[in-house]
Design a protein around this motif. Structure first.
Motif, PDB file in Angstrom:
ATOM      1  N   LEU A   1       0.875  -1.171   0.000  1.00  0.00           N
ATOM      2  CA  LEU A   1       0.000   0.000   0.000  1.00  0.00           C
ATOM      3  C   LEU A   1       0.909   1.216   0.000  1.00  0.00           C
ATOM      4  O   LEU A   1       1.670   1.437   0.948  1.00  0.00           O
ATOM      5  N   ALA A   2       0.835   2.016  -1.088  1.00  0.00           N
ATOM      6  CA  ALA A   2       1.720   3.175  -1.257  1.00  0.00           C
ATOM      7  C   ALA A   2       0.897   4.446  -1.235  1.00  0.00           C
ATOM      8  O   ALA A   2      -0.241   4.486  -1.720  1.00  0.00           O
ATOM      9  N   ASP A   3       1.486   5.497  -0.642  1.00  0.00           N
ATOM     10  CA  ASP A   3       0.801   6.792  -0.592  1.00  0.00           C
ATOM     11  C   ASP A   3       1.771   7.879  -1.041  1.00  0.00           C
ATOM     12  O   ASP A   3       2.948   7.616  -1.310  1.00  0.00           O
ATOM     13  N   ARG A   4       1.273   9.115  -1.114  1.00  0.00           N
ATOM     14  CA  ARG A   4       2.081  10.276  -1.470  1.00  0.00           C
ATOM     15  C   ARG A   4       2.096  11.285  -0.325  1.00  0.00           C
ATOM     16  O   ARG A   4       2.018  12.484  -0.526  1.00  0.00           O
ATOM     17  N   GLY A   5       2.237  10.751   0.878  1.00  0.00           N
ATOM     18  CA  GLY A   5       2.274  11.607   2.062  1.00  0.00           C
ATOM     19  C   GLY A   5       3.678  12.099   2.338  1.00  0.00           C
ATOM     20  O   GLY A   5       4.558  12.095   1.466  1.00  0.00           O
ATOM     21  N   PRO A   6       3.965  12.503   3.602  1.00  0.00           N
ATOM     22  CA  PRO A   6       5.287  13.060   3.947  1.00  0.00           C
ATOM     23  C   PRO A   6       6.389  12.009   4.068  1.00  0.00           C
ATOM     24  O   PRO A   6       7.556  12.364   4.199  1.00  0.00           O
ATOM     25  N   GLY A   7       6.043  10.725   4.029  1.00  0.00           N
ATOM     26  CA  GLY A   7       7.059   9.693   4.190  1.00  0.00           C
ATOM     27  C   GLY A   7       7.387   9.436   5.659  1.00  0.00           C
ATOM     28  O   GLY A   7       6.740   9.979   6.570  1.00  0.00           O
ATOM     29  N   LEU A   8       8.400   8.614   5.867  1.00  0.00           N
ATOM     30  CA  LEU A   8       8.750   8.194   7.227  1.00  0.00           C
ATOM     31  C   LEU A   8      10.209   8.523   7.527  1.00  0.00           C
ATOM     32  O   LEU A   8      11.085   8.235   6.706  1.00  0.00           O
ATOM     33  N   PRO A   9      10.513   9.106   8.686  1.00  0.00           N
ATOM     34  CA  PRO A   9      11.925   9.256   9.089  1.00  0.00           C
ATOM     35  C   PRO A   9      12.541   7.871   9.294  1.00  0.00           C
ATOM     36  O   PRO A   9      11.863   6.907   9.656  1.00  0.00           O
ATOM     37  N   GLU A  10      13.851   7.775   9.108  1.00  0.00           N
ATOM     38  CA  GLU A  10      14.518   6.486   9.250  1.00  0.00           C
ATOM     39  C   GLU A  10      14.347   5.923  10.661  1.00  0.00           C
ATOM     40  O   GLU A  10      14.233   4.715  10.848  1.00  0.00           O
ATOM     41  N   ALA A  11      14.350   6.783  11.669  1.00  0.00           N
ATOM     42  CA  ALA A  11      14.225   6.326  13.054  1.00  0.00           C
ATOM     43  C   ALA A  11      12.859   5.731  13.348  1.00  0.00           C
ATOM     44  O   ALA A  11      12.674   5.018  14.336  1.00  0.00           O
ATOM     45  N   GLU A  12      11.853   6.016  12.458  1.00  0.00           N
ATOM     46  CA  GLU A  12      10.497   5.540  12.696  1.00  0.00           C
ATOM     47  C   GLU A  12      10.194   4.219  12.000  1.00  0.00           C
ATOM     48  O   GLU A  12       9.120   3.655  12.210  1.00  0.00           O
TER      49      GLU A  12
END
Length: 892
Positions: A822-833
């Protein structure tokens, strides 16, 4: 005197504090000491007991021997008497003190007569003084009686005085442990009168005793021993008190005694003499045994005798030490200098061998090399006086002919080699062949065969190779010098080679022990878990002591259970072993074979003592019981047991720390849950209450459309609450394993479609790109749970992406799995998350103001893992996030 010098000695205060602590924890012991039977020890003990009973103390008679004396029997009136234990002995049934009943009754004060008594076979302890020790360890006060003749340190003197060898003895440490010593004294004249009146023995026995043991000279000497023993005890108590009160005392602290212990039968007399001197001087003393290669080669009986002498010294209070070396005198002197010994006590030999007359004896070397150390030579009692049994003459071991045969064979081989190469070699080269044979003989078989080989080599060289041949005559007188030098060189070589061999053997033994101890430390450091630690320690200790070692750990209710997969036997012997092991664990003392506690077992039980008490027990079943029981070996075993106990305690502390950390983490999670749930419950509840109150208060005035809007708001918020409660229940059941998956073969598109239908309203206005082929293989799924996974993933995407941004959901098969993303076009994820977003109660970016309670993705991971798959998150090229699922395909 300056004020600083009036301060009490801290060490003395510490000793007094420890003594008081021991007295509070353990029972108190009062010993009524007499010079001989009949002085009134039992009578005095019963009088004191009646006085304590009158004070209201719980006094019980464990065992008292009245010997038919009416006045003694009268003092038993009013006292509770424990029934004695009946022990079958052949055709007879004998009575014995019942230790188990006494421990169960647990009175405040117990009377136990005749401390030196030997218990019948099958008792918990072989000696009554050991029963008293256990009673004291269990916190029971004891009154007991003892004759001075039964003190271990005085037994040889009593034998010299009376002509009777004392078989029943009590270690001096028991008397030193007593809190009070009461001397029951009676002049010899009065005692002889009591003997004639039949108040000591019956008339026939009294007449025999008066002619032997009860002679006035004997009684006078025994009385002196009793008075001296009591005086030493009083002196020690006064000095201890004065040290604690900072009273100036004169204390001979410079004296340190060393007694040489060996396998000779008379060595026990030296030990007792050293004990008496140490007591009179108030000095510490050492009992030292040097184990040379020659001593190690002695028969087992002689080595075991040396072990018994060391054990006797340990019981009498000596610090026992076993040294390993080649030179007996050198090792003894080196130890004496290292420990600042002021006096060495050695035994005077009864005979001297020819070698000792020519080269000097061990005593000569000690005197010559002792320097400023005093040397005291004591002539031990070689034979007991009349009436005693002579000391058995040690049986010489049977001669081992193999080293001699090997030396002769090697000498013959050198002679044969000389015949083969003799015509082509000079005489000096032939001598080298014989010297080589002497060297090999010394290294392989020791000095005596090498000396024989040296003499035979000189003789063979003269007889076979020096003109005139085959004759001992010498044509050239210069050859006599050759023979002499050859013999001297051969003897020197044999001596040096033998010493090298002995030193190599001693070094090998020390290296082996050091390696095992180092390996034990290293392997314990690498292991984790009590079972693994015990398994490693059992293997290493078993190899070191040539024993079978089993670790025992406390289980439920403190009962010991074998570690490393072993089980207790169901036989009576197994039940006895369980009892002995439990005793060692409960009291924290060694028990079993060779100890003073429960010695009837064929194994030794060593408690593993940690800082807070016993943490387990080692069961050691040696191949040779006697060799294990030397004090040095026992001390080494206890040291290894202490090291293991410390490791086990560290392991336990680490587990406690991990448990505490887990509890703190659980508490933190509970707090986070409470915070999140409180917020998430308050929001919908406030909306429900607000809408409901509006309907109640303004209902008649509201239009139908407004009422309908408020009712829909109540429904939506109630549904939100329901989802929250369901999610909490699902997470709890999944993590506890209480939820059973109801799997069925079904297509993925049906599960995804059901989730999309539930979110139809919230997906309005969103671009959703689906790419799920119709020919995908069926999956073995729990439909409702997997539907919840896609529902949570879609809700998460709707929550954290901009409105009207597209969502892409696609699936494709791999060889053994079905991949879904499931792919979106949101802000993405920080690596730490990337990993933490699947943790419970964790919110994206840690923003607690965002809606949600941090359970959705945790449920996704739990459900997917329950299906044997995995779920993870990635950042999308060009912006956005991708959540991927990998689900296993069913096996055909």
């Amino acid at each position: 005197m300056p004020p600083d010098e009036q301060r009490p000695d801290p060490e003395a205060l510490l000793a007094l504090a420890r003594q008081e602590e021991r007295q509070q924890r353990e029972g108190r012991l009062r010993v009524f000491l007499g010079a001989a039977p009949g002085v009134g020890k039992t009578f005095a003990m019963l009088e004191a007991a009646q006085a304590r009973r009158a004070e209201g103390l719980d006094v019980v008679v464990g065992v008292v021997e009245t010997h038919g004396r009416a006045e003694t029997q009268a003092l038993l009136q009013g006292l509770e008497v424990l029934p004695r234990r009946v022990v079958p002995h052949g055709v007879h049934r004998l009575e014995e003190f019942d230790l188990e009943a006494a421990c169960a009754r647990r009175p405040a004060l117990l009377l136990v007569d005749e401390l030196a008594h030997s218990n019948l076979a099958g008792s918990s302890h072989p000696k009554r003084w050991q029963d008293v020790q256990e009673l004291l360890d269990r916190g029971i006060d004891v009154y007991t009686t003892l004759n001075v003749q039964h003190l271990e340190s005085q037994s040889d003197l009593v034998a010299r005085i009376s002509g009777v060898v004392i078989r029943e003895t009590v270690p001096d440490s028991i008397l030193e442990r007593a809190d009070a010593l009461v001397l029951v004294d009676l002049p010899p004249e009065d005692l002889l009168i009591r003997l004639k009146e039949g108040k000591v023995y019956l008339p026939p026995q009294a007449e025999l005793a008066a002619r032997n043991y009860f002679r006035q000279s004997n009684l006078t000497a025994l009385r002196e021993l009793a008075l001296r023993t009591a005086a030493r005890r009083v002196n020690a108590e006064v000095l201890t008190w004065r040290q604690g009160q900072a009273v100036s005392v004169t204390w001979p602290t410079s004296e340190r005694l060393l007694v040489c212990v060996g396998p000779a039968p008379t060595s026990a007399d030296l030990v007792r003499a050293a004990k008496r001197q140490a007591d009179s001087l108030g000095a510490p003393w050492f009992a030292v045994y040097v184990e040379t290669p020659a001593q190690a080669a002695l028969p087992d009986e002689e080595r075991n005798r040396a072990t018994r002498h060391l054990r006797l010294a340990q019981q009498l209070g000596a610090e026992t030490v076993t040294l390993s070396g080649v030179d007996l005198a050198q090792e003894m002197i080196s130890f004496a200098r290292a420990r600042n010994v002021s006096r060495i006590i050695i035994g005077k030999p009864l005979t001297r061998t020819l070698r000792e007359r020519l080269l000097g004896s061990f005593i000569d070397r000690i005197i010559r090399e002792s320097g400023d150390i005093d040397v005291q030579i004591i002539r031990p009692r070689s034979l007991p006086p009349a009436g005693g049994k002579p000391v058995a003459t040690p049986v010489r071991p049977k001669l081992d002919w193999r080293p001699w045969a090997g030396g002769l064979a090697l000498w013959a081989a050198c002679t044969g080699l000389g015949f083969l190469v003799g015509p082509r070699l000079d005489l000096s080269n032939l001598i080298m062949i014989y010297l080589l044979g002497v060297t090999v003989t010394a290294v392989a078989w020791g000095r005596p065969p090498a000396i024989l080989c040296s003499v035979l080599s000189v003789a063979a060289f003269d007889f076979f190779f020096v003109p005139p041949f085959f004759s001992m005559a010498v044509a050239d007188a210069q050859h006599l010098v050759t023979f002499g030098v050859m013999l001297a060189v051969a003897l020197v070589i044999s001596t040096l080679a033998t010493r090298l061999r002995e030193r190599a053997e001693a070094a090998r033994l020390l290296q082996r022990r050091s390696e095992i101890m180092h390996n034990l430390s290293a392997q314990l450091a690498r292991q984790r878990g009590a079972q693994n630690l015990l398994a490693v320690a059992a293997g290493q200790i078993g190899e070191l002591f040539e024993s079978q070692v089993t670790g025992l750990l406390p289980g439920q209710a403190g009962q010991l259970v074998p570690a490393a997969g072993q089980e207790w036997g169901s036989s009576p012997e197994g039940a006895k072993e369980r009892g002995v092991a439990q005793w060692a664990f409960d009291l924290g003392q060694p028990a079993g074979w060779g100890t003073e506690n429960l010695p009837y077992c064929q194994a030794l039980y060593v408690p593993l003592l940690g800082l807070e008490g016993p943490v387990g027990v080692l069961q050691v079943r040696p191949q040779n019981l006697e060799r294990l029981l030397s004090p040095e070996q026992i001390r080494l075993l206890e040291s290894l047991a202490g090291q293991l106990a410390l490791t086990l305690e560290v392991e336990r502390l680490e587990q406690n720390a991990q448990q505490a950390l887990l509890e703190r983490e659980t508490e933190r999670l509970h707090s986070s849950l409470l915070s999140a749930v409180t917020h998430d419950f308050q929001t919908p509840l406030a909306a429900v209450m607000g809408s409901a109150s509006s309907i109640v208060e303004l209902g008649p005035r509201l239009e139908a459309e407004a009422v309908r809007g408020l009712a829909e708001n109540i429904y939506d918020e109630a549904e939100r609450l329901s989802r929250l409660v369901n999610n909490l229940l699902k997470v709890s059941r999944l993590e506890s394993g209480a939820m059973t998956l109801q799997r069925e073969l079904q297509p993925l598109e049906e599960v995804v479609g059901a989730a999309l239908n539930r979110l139809e309203g919230r997906l309005a206005g969103r671009e959703l790109n689906l790419s799920i082929p119709a020919d995908l293989p069926l999956l073995l799924l729990d439909g409702p749970l997997m539907e919840q996974v896609f529902l949570n993933l879609l809700e998460n995407a709707l929550k954290y992406t901009p409105a009207h941004s597209p969502l892409d959901l696609r699936a494709w098969p791999q060889e053994e799995t079905l991949e879904v993303e499931l792919a979106d076009r949101g802000p993405g994820l920080p690596e730490a998350e990337m990993e933490r977003i699947f943790d419970m109660y964790h919110r994206f970016g840690g923003d607690q103001a965002r809606p949600g309670h941090g359970l959705g993705l945790a449920i996704c991971r739990a459900v997917v893992q329950a299906h044997g798959g995995r779920v993870w998150a990635e950042n999308r090229a060009g912006g956005g996030a991708i959540f991927r699922l990998s689900l296993p395909l069913p096996r055909v």
